[in-house]
Design a protein around this motif. Sequence first.
Motif, PDB file in Angstrom:
ATOM      1  N   UNK A 148      32.393  54.390  44.763  1.00 44.04           N
ATOM      2  CA  UNK A 148      33.223  53.189  44.838  1.00 44.04           C
ATOM      3  C   UNK A 148      34.557  53.363  44.125  1.00 44.04           C
ATOM      4  N   UNK A 149      34.576  54.192  43.062  1.00 46.11           N
ATOM      5  CA  UNK A 149      35.840  54.349  42.336  1.00 46.11           C
ATOM      6  C   UNK A 149      36.886  55.090  43.158  1.00 46.11           C
ATOM      7  N   UNK A 150      36.454  55.888  44.148  1.00 47.08           N
ATOM      8  CA  UNK A 150      37.394  56.583  45.018  1.00 47.08           C
ATOM      9  C   UNK A 150      37.630  55.846  46.325  1.00 47.08           C
ATOM     10  N   UNK A 151      36.672  55.042  46.745  1.00 48.64           N
ATOM     11  CA  UNK A 151      36.773  54.247  47.972  1.00 48.64           C
ATOM     12  C   UNK A 151      36.631  52.760  47.625  1.00 48.64           C
ATOM     13  N   UNK A 152      37.495  52.223  46.769  1.00 53.50           N
ATOM     14  CA  UNK A 152      37.310  50.843  46.302  1.00 53.50           C
ATOM     15  C   UNK A 152      37.654  49.818  47.362  1.00 53.50           C
ATOM     16  N   UNK A 153      37.182  48.602  47.148  1.00 51.49           N
ATOM     17  CA  UNK A 153      37.511  47.504  48.055  1.00 51.49           C
ATOM     18  C   UNK A 153      38.994  47.178  47.947  1.00 51.49           C
ATOM     19  N   UNK A 154      39.574  46.780  49.065  1.00 47.52           N
ATOM     20  CA  UNK A 154      40.980  46.402  49.073  1.00 47.52           C
ATOM     21  C   UNK A 154      41.190  45.034  48.442  1.00 47.52           C
ATOM     22  N   UNK A 155      42.396  44.817  47.973  1.00 48.34           N
ATOM     23  CA  UNK A 155      42.818  43.543  47.399  1.00 48.34           C
ATOM     24  C   UNK A 155      43.860  42.969  48.349  1.00 48.34           C
ATOM     25  N   UNK A 156      43.586  41.802  48.911  1.00 45.98           N
ATOM     26  CA  UNK A 156      44.489  41.255  49.931  1.00 45.98           C
ATOM     27  C   UNK A 156      45.194  40.001  49.418  1.00 45.98           C
ATOM     28  N   UNK A 157      46.510  39.907  49.643  1.00 39.35           N
ATOM     29  CA  UNK A 157      47.228  38.681  49.265  1.00 39.35           C
ATOM     30  C   UNK A 157      47.001  37.587  50.299  1.00 39.35           C
TER      31      UNK A 157
ATOM     32  N   UNK B  58      42.256  52.802  39.714  1.00 39.54           N
ATOM     33  CA  UNK B  58      41.884  52.278  41.033  1.00 39.54           C
ATOM     34  C   UNK B  58      43.152  52.191  41.865  1.00 39.54           C
ATOM     35  N   UNK B  59      43.203  52.996  42.924  1.00 43.01           N
ATOM     36  CA  UNK B  59      44.430  53.169  43.702  1.00 43.01           C
ATOM     37  C   UNK B  59      44.556  52.086  44.784  1.00 43.01           C
ATOM     38  N   UNK B  60      44.587  50.845  44.331  1.00 45.23           N
ATOM     39  CA  UNK B  60      44.664  49.699  45.247  1.00 45.23           C
ATOM     40  C   UNK B  60      45.536  48.618  44.603  1.00 45.23           C
ATOM     41  N   UNK B  61      45.984  47.684  45.437  1.00 43.34           N
ATOM     42  CA  UNK B  61      46.670  46.519  44.924  1.00 43.34           C
ATOM     43  C   UNK B  61      48.117  46.764  44.540  1.00 43.34           C
ATOM     44  N   UNK B  62      48.626  45.890  43.699  1.00 47.13           N
ATOM     45  CA  UNK B  62      50.050  45.820  43.397  1.00 47.13           C
ATOM     46  C   UNK B  62      50.428  46.662  42.184  1.00 47.13           C
TER      47      UNK B  62
ATOM     48  N   UNK C 196      57.252  37.428  41.266  1.00 45.95           N
ATOM     49  CA  UNK C 196      56.654  38.566  40.573  1.00 45.95           C
ATOM     50  C   UNK C 196      55.320  38.200  39.938  1.00 45.95           C
ATOM     51  N   UNK C 197      55.223  37.030  39.330  1.00 41.41           N
ATOM     52  CA  UNK C 197      53.968  36.648  38.670  1.00 41.41           C
ATOM     53  C   UNK C 197      52.831  36.512  39.675  1.00 41.41           C
ATOM     54  N   UNK C 198      53.137  36.063  40.890  1.00 38.86           N
ATOM     55  CA  UNK C 198      52.101  35.978  41.928  1.00 38.86           C
ATOM     56  C   UNK C 198      51.636  37.373  42.330  1.00 38.86           C
ATOM     57  N   UNK C 199      52.582  38.293  42.472  1.00 39.55           N
ATOM     58  CA  UNK C 199      52.219  39.662  42.853  1.00 39.55           C
ATOM     59  C   UNK C 199      51.407  40.339  41.749  1.00 39.55           C
ATOM     60  N   UNK C 200      51.735  40.049  40.495  1.00 38.88           N
ATOM     61  CA  UNK C 200      51.002  40.672  39.387  1.00 38.88           C
ATOM     62  C   UNK C 200      49.535  40.266  39.359  1.00 38.88           C
ATOM     63  N   UNK C 201      49.197  39.131  39.962  1.00 38.96           N
ATOM     64  CA  UNK C 201      47.791  38.711  40.036  1.00 38.96           C
ATOM     65  C   UNK C 201      46.980  39.627  40.948  1.00 38.96           C
ATOM     66  N   UNK C 202      47.670  40.478  41.716  1.00 38.54           N
ATOM     67  CA  UNK C 202      47.014  41.378  42.666  1.00 38.54           C
ATOM     68  C   UNK C 202      46.939  42.808  42.152  1.00 38.54           C
ATOM     69  N   UNK C 203      47.187  42.990  40.840  1.00 34.11           N
ATOM     70  CA  UNK C 203      47.026  44.315  40.259  1.00 34.11           C
ATOM     71  C   UNK C 203      45.542  44.687  40.189  1.00 34.11           C
ATOM     72  N   UNK C 204      45.210  45.982  40.311  1.00 42.22           N
ATOM     73  CA  UNK C 204      43.805  46.396  40.190  1.00 42.22           C
ATOM     74  C   UNK C 204      43.354  46.259  38.742  1.00 42.22           C
TER      75      UNK C 204
END
Length: 357
Positions: A135-144, A90-94, A77-85
């Motif tokens: 950019x706030x509606x089309x933000x960059x993706x966050x990849x694990x 921002x509708x991306x990430x974990x 869980x702690x690793x996944x939380x590092x991928x929060x926006x």
Amino acid sequence: MGSTAGRATAVDGVLDVPVIDITDWHTGTDAHRAALATAVDRAASTVGFLQLRGHGIPEATAQAFADALDAFFALPLEDKKQLRPPSPDINRGYTPPRTEKLSLSLGVPAAAEDLFEAFNVGSEASAYPGLGLPEELYPANIWPSVPGFRQAVEEWCARAGGLARQLTGIFAHALGLEEGYFAPFTDHSLDVLRMNHYPRPERETVLDRDQMGMGAHTDYGIVTVLWADRVPGLQILDTRGDWHDVLPEPGCLLVNLGDLLARWTNGRWLSTMHRVLPPTDDAGRVVRRRSAAYFHDGNWDAEISCLPGCVPAGTEPLYPPTTVGRHLSEKLAGSRAGRLNENAPREAARLRAACDD
């Protein structure tokens, strides 16, 4: 035209969601295409959901995608939380478990946070150079950094996105419009893939009566392509206010319509309310469930107002005009940022009137 009275039937509590095969849409005869469009119109008017056969996505692609979901959600869980926006706007990430209340997107407070965890990717402004997209509606993706994850997810996005665009052509035909009618509204569409996981508890738990795997909501955009485990949990609300279980047939993808199509058609087509109960087995124990919803939502700056022929003479449209960006922002502010959406009175009334079995 208002919403058509629900004519869907249920057997042992499981709703009969029509199965529609689109294999020959591009190559079939005019009569075949007309029959298919009629079937889509009937499903859209009575259930708001359909099951899609002949969707063209290979089983190997679906399996690689499912394996990628498993690999990601198995991370600590702690690793996944590092991928929060950096912000819930921002509708991306974990999204960790118990951090969203989907019913807030309808303007209805929930007693408890939803149980699911999720990971989102979507359309990026960089994919549309020269358009100056926000950019706030089309933000960059966050990849694990999970081997093979990005490749499998991008492949699924390409396949599901292509299917969604094909469906908008079928929808146009079913509504008596030119097949390319929706193309100008979707050529830089705000598409999002939300991968959902309902984890199995590490120990036996007794859930609060009001606890939801995912709270009641309607989908926000045009059309959703849903891959899901054949595990009970998904329920949809019929037009009489009763909840029904839905299980996808083997080899089928579930498809449901979003708010924007309901607005476009003045309620002729249904944006059906649905929820996910905590998935359980026959003994009532909470079990694991996975799903992935590809949301085809339209261009942020597209104006949505009632389609020609959908407002009877002498009446006013059920919904005022809006833009895709404004509508999505209001809905996401509810589900992700916890701000009550006050611009969904019709949907809020339906949820409050529902028979909560």
